[in-house]
Scaffold this motif. Sequence first.
Motif, PDB file in Angstrom:
ATOM      1  N   LEU A   1       0.812  -1.213   0.000  1.00  0.00           N
ATOM      2  CA  LEU A   1       0.000   0.000   0.000  1.00  0.00           C
ATOM      3  C   LEU A   1       0.847   1.265   0.000  1.00  0.00           C
ATOM      4  CD1 LEU A   1      -2.902  -0.804   0.020  1.00  0.00           C
ATOM      5  CD2 LEU A   1      -2.900  -0.748   2.490  1.00  0.00           C
ATOM      6  N   TRP A   2       2.058   1.183   0.530  1.00  0.00           N
ATOM      7  CA  TRP A   2       2.910   2.365   0.630  1.00  0.00           C
ATOM      8  C   TRP A   2       4.088   2.333  -0.334  1.00  0.00           C
ATOM      9  CZ3 TRP A   2       2.467   6.667   4.062  1.00  0.00           C
ATOM     10  CH2 TRP A   2       1.278   6.638   4.810  1.00  0.00           C
ATOM     11  N   GLY A   3       3.939   1.529  -1.409  1.00  0.00           N
ATOM     12  CA  GLY A   3       4.962   1.547  -2.442  1.00  0.00           C
ATOM     13  C   GLY A   3       6.228   0.766  -2.124  1.00  0.00           C
ATOM     14  N   ILE A   4       6.119  -0.217  -1.237  1.00  0.00           N
ATOM     15  CA  ILE A   4       7.271  -1.068  -0.931  1.00  0.00           C
ATOM     16  C   ILE A   4       6.909  -2.487  -1.324  1.00  0.00           C
ATOM     17  CG2 ILE A   4       8.548  -2.123   0.980  1.00  0.00           C
ATOM     18  CD1 ILE A   4       8.062   0.804   2.262  1.00  0.00           C
ATOM     19  N   ASN A   5       7.806  -3.167  -2.025  1.00  0.00           N
ATOM     20  CA  ASN A   5       7.338  -4.442  -2.543  1.00  0.00           C
ATOM     21  C   ASN A   5       7.179  -5.482  -1.445  1.00  0.00           C
ATOM     22  OD1 ASN A   5       9.082  -6.729  -2.653  1.00  0.00           O
ATOM     23  ND2 ASN A   5      10.220  -5.825  -4.321  1.00  0.00           N
ATOM     24  N   LYS A   6       6.270  -6.393  -1.705  1.00  0.00           N
ATOM     25  CA  LYS A   6       5.810  -7.314  -0.673  1.00  0.00           C
ATOM     26  C   LYS A   6       6.944  -8.147  -0.107  1.00  0.00           C
ATOM     27  CE  LYS A   6       3.391 -11.029  -1.571  1.00  0.00           C
ATOM     28  NZ  LYS A   6       2.364 -12.016  -1.995  1.00  0.00           N
ATOM     29  N   ALA A   7       7.769  -8.694  -0.996  1.00  0.00           N
ATOM     30  CA  ALA A   7       8.868  -9.548  -0.532  1.00  0.00           C
ATOM     31  C   ALA A   7       9.797  -8.771   0.398  1.00  0.00           C
ATOM     32  CB  ALA A   7       9.639 -10.095  -1.725  1.00  0.00           C
ATOM     33  N   MET A   8      10.094  -7.543   0.029  1.00  0.00           N
ATOM     34  CA  MET A   8      10.985  -6.730   0.856  1.00  0.00           C
ATOM     35  C   MET A   8      10.391  -6.505   2.249  1.00  0.00           C
ATOM     36  SD  MET A   8      12.622  -3.060  -0.169  1.00  0.00           S
ATOM     37  CE  MET A   8      13.130  -1.856   1.078  1.00  0.00           C
ATOM     38  N   ALA A   9       9.130  -6.163   2.292  1.00  0.00           N
ATOM     39  CA  ALA A   9       8.468  -5.922   3.577  1.00  0.00           C
ATOM     40  C   ALA A   9       8.381  -7.206   4.398  1.00  0.00           C
ATOM     41  CB  ALA A   9       7.075  -5.342   3.348  1.00  0.00           C
ATOM     42  N   GLN A  10       8.140  -8.320   3.725  1.00  0.00           N
ATOM     43  CA  GLN A  10       8.007  -9.583   4.460  1.00  0.00           C
ATOM     44  C   GLN A  10       9.346 -10.074   4.999  1.00  0.00           C
ATOM     45  OE1 GLN A  10       5.765 -12.360   2.050  1.00  0.00           O
ATOM     46  NE2 GLN A  10       3.840 -11.465   2.757  1.00  0.00           N
ATOM     47  N   ILE A  11      10.399  -9.887   4.218  1.00  0.00           N
ATOM     48  CA  ILE A  11      11.730 -10.261   4.727  1.00  0.00           C
ATOM     49  C   ILE A  11      12.042  -9.420   5.961  1.00  0.00           C
ATOM     50  CG2 ILE A  11      14.212 -10.225   4.252  1.00  0.00           C
ATOM     51  CD1 ILE A  11      13.515 -10.782   1.282  1.00  0.00           C
ATOM     52  N   HIS A  12      11.726  -8.136   5.853  1.00  0.00           N
ATOM     53  CA  HIS A  12      11.959  -7.282   7.014  1.00  0.00           C
ATOM     54  C   HIS A  12      11.171  -7.765   8.233  1.00  0.00           C
ATOM     55  CE1 HIS A  12      11.062  -3.848   9.659  1.00  0.00           C
ATOM     56  NE2 HIS A  12      12.370  -3.858   9.705  1.00  0.00           N
ATOM     57  N   ALA A  13       9.909  -8.103   8.026  1.00  0.00           N
ATOM     58  CA  ALA A  13       9.062  -8.578   9.130  1.00  0.00           C
ATOM     59  C   ALA A  13       9.654  -9.832   9.771  1.00  0.00           C
ATOM     60  CB  ALA A  13       7.655  -8.869   8.608  1.00  0.00           C
ATOM     61  N   LEU A  14      10.085 -10.740   8.915  1.00  0.00           N
ATOM     62  CA  LEU A  14      10.649 -12.003   9.413  1.00  0.00           C
ATOM     63  C   LEU A  14      11.883 -11.759  10.272  1.00  0.00           C
ATOM     64  CD1 LEU A  14      10.721 -15.117   9.353  1.00  0.00           C
ATOM     65  CD2 LEU A  14      11.995 -14.963   7.199  1.00  0.00           C
ATOM     66  N   LEU A  15      12.764 -10.896   9.785  1.00  0.00           N
ATOM     67  CA  LEU A  15      13.989 -10.612  10.547  1.00  0.00           C
ATOM     68  C   LEU A  15      13.686  -9.814  11.812  1.00  0.00           C
ATOM     69  CD1 LEU A  15      16.430  -9.753   7.618  1.00  0.00           C
ATOM     70  CD2 LEU A  15      16.308 -11.891   8.919  1.00  0.00           C
ATOM     71  N   TRP A  16      12.665  -8.967  11.707  1.00  0.00           N
ATOM     72  CA  TRP A  16      12.286  -8.122  12.851  1.00  0.00           C
ATOM     73  C   TRP A  16      11.911  -8.963  14.087  1.00  0.00           C
ATOM     74  CZ3 TRP A  16      12.743  -3.344  14.501  1.00  0.00           C
ATOM     75  CH2 TRP A  16      11.860  -2.846  15.475  1.00  0.00           C
TER      76      TRP A  16
END
Lengths: 167, 167
Positions: free
Chosen positions: A20-35
């Motif tokens: 929704l904010w212009g960040i691709n899904k895979a990138m956001a999900q990898i970040h979430a996983l590492l977070w």
Amino acid sequence: MNYTEAKDKFISTWGALGTLWGINKAMAQIHALLWISPQPLSMEDIMEELHISRGNTSMNLRQLMDWGIVFKESKPGERKEYFASEKDVQELARQVAKERSRREIKPVIKVLREVSRIKGDGTKKTEELIKQTKALYELADNADTMMNKIVNQESKWLTKTLMKLIK
Amino acid sequence: MNYTEAKDKFISTWGALGTLWGINKAMAQIHALLWISPQPLSMEDIMEELHISRGNTSMNLRQLMDWGIVFKESKPGERKEYFASEKDVQELARQVAKERSRREIKPVIKVLREVSRIKGDGTKKTEELIKQTKALYELADNADTMMNKIVNQESKWLTKTLMKLIK
DNA sequence: TTAAACTTTCAATAATTACTGAAAGTTTAA
DNA sequence: TTAAACTTTCAGTAATTATTGAAAGTTTAA
């Protein structure tokens, strides 16, 4: 809700927000996983958990590192590389704000300033262009400055500003 | 830079910024065009200026109206409908913040709260999930509240908050 | 009523963006 | 050195998102 459900819900929600904010899904999900990962993860770990390819993982990890919110770590005696997220929420916010400002907001502010400074020619449409882009310029410039200050925890600045406001 | 150059630069920059932030280009460009137009424009006017189809124009105008930043106007004695942008920059910011909060941020905050409240089971990974999503929840909730207050010009709230900060 | 003037909808298509997987590249231990 | 272990790149493909244009829908003046 058990651990796995919670983890999956968090990862997919974070991915959807990214989109929704212009960040691709895979990138956001990898970040979430590492977070939420207690320890650094290898590329294999990430690929397996998110069901994405090696290439995709590699490219998005690089982007996350470019954003300054994910770091490479090497374990002594191991060839493989591990990846860890910035773990401090303030620092995460600071870094994201800083990068979005630098890459996206500042260039727009520059254009708004240029456009709002063209010479008037007496026509209504030119006056309106100048007036409206100037208003946007001032809003964007103030918001950008304020956000950067807040997020940089410049409490002196905040306090001073507030004093002025109250007086 | 003359009027036409400035206008085109503003419209294309606004469109590009929209894209970066998850707003489609046509929608952002229509908004830009109405933002600087001294008078309301018809669908024909918009189609012609931006070289986009009737359907595209209609759909994106509807979205802009749903966001509460563009309004329909009818000129007396004319069948055609005209469209005008909200012209006040504060009100524009207020409205955009309100809508993004309602549609995108609030639902994520809800998920973060749920996820961060699962029962601990003594494992490290569950503790980390709870700790990290809780931190994100608190950041998002504070930021959302603050943004809404600021943008709603609740100066009493601002002043009170600042007083507390300074003491 | 009806027909002209206009808007909306939506299936088809185009454009953009993301993803894959294998080849090329890099690093390091022996 | 070399070869195993690993990462990166990138051309091809898939998935998603945006756009078109014509048919259907709506409104209003006569």
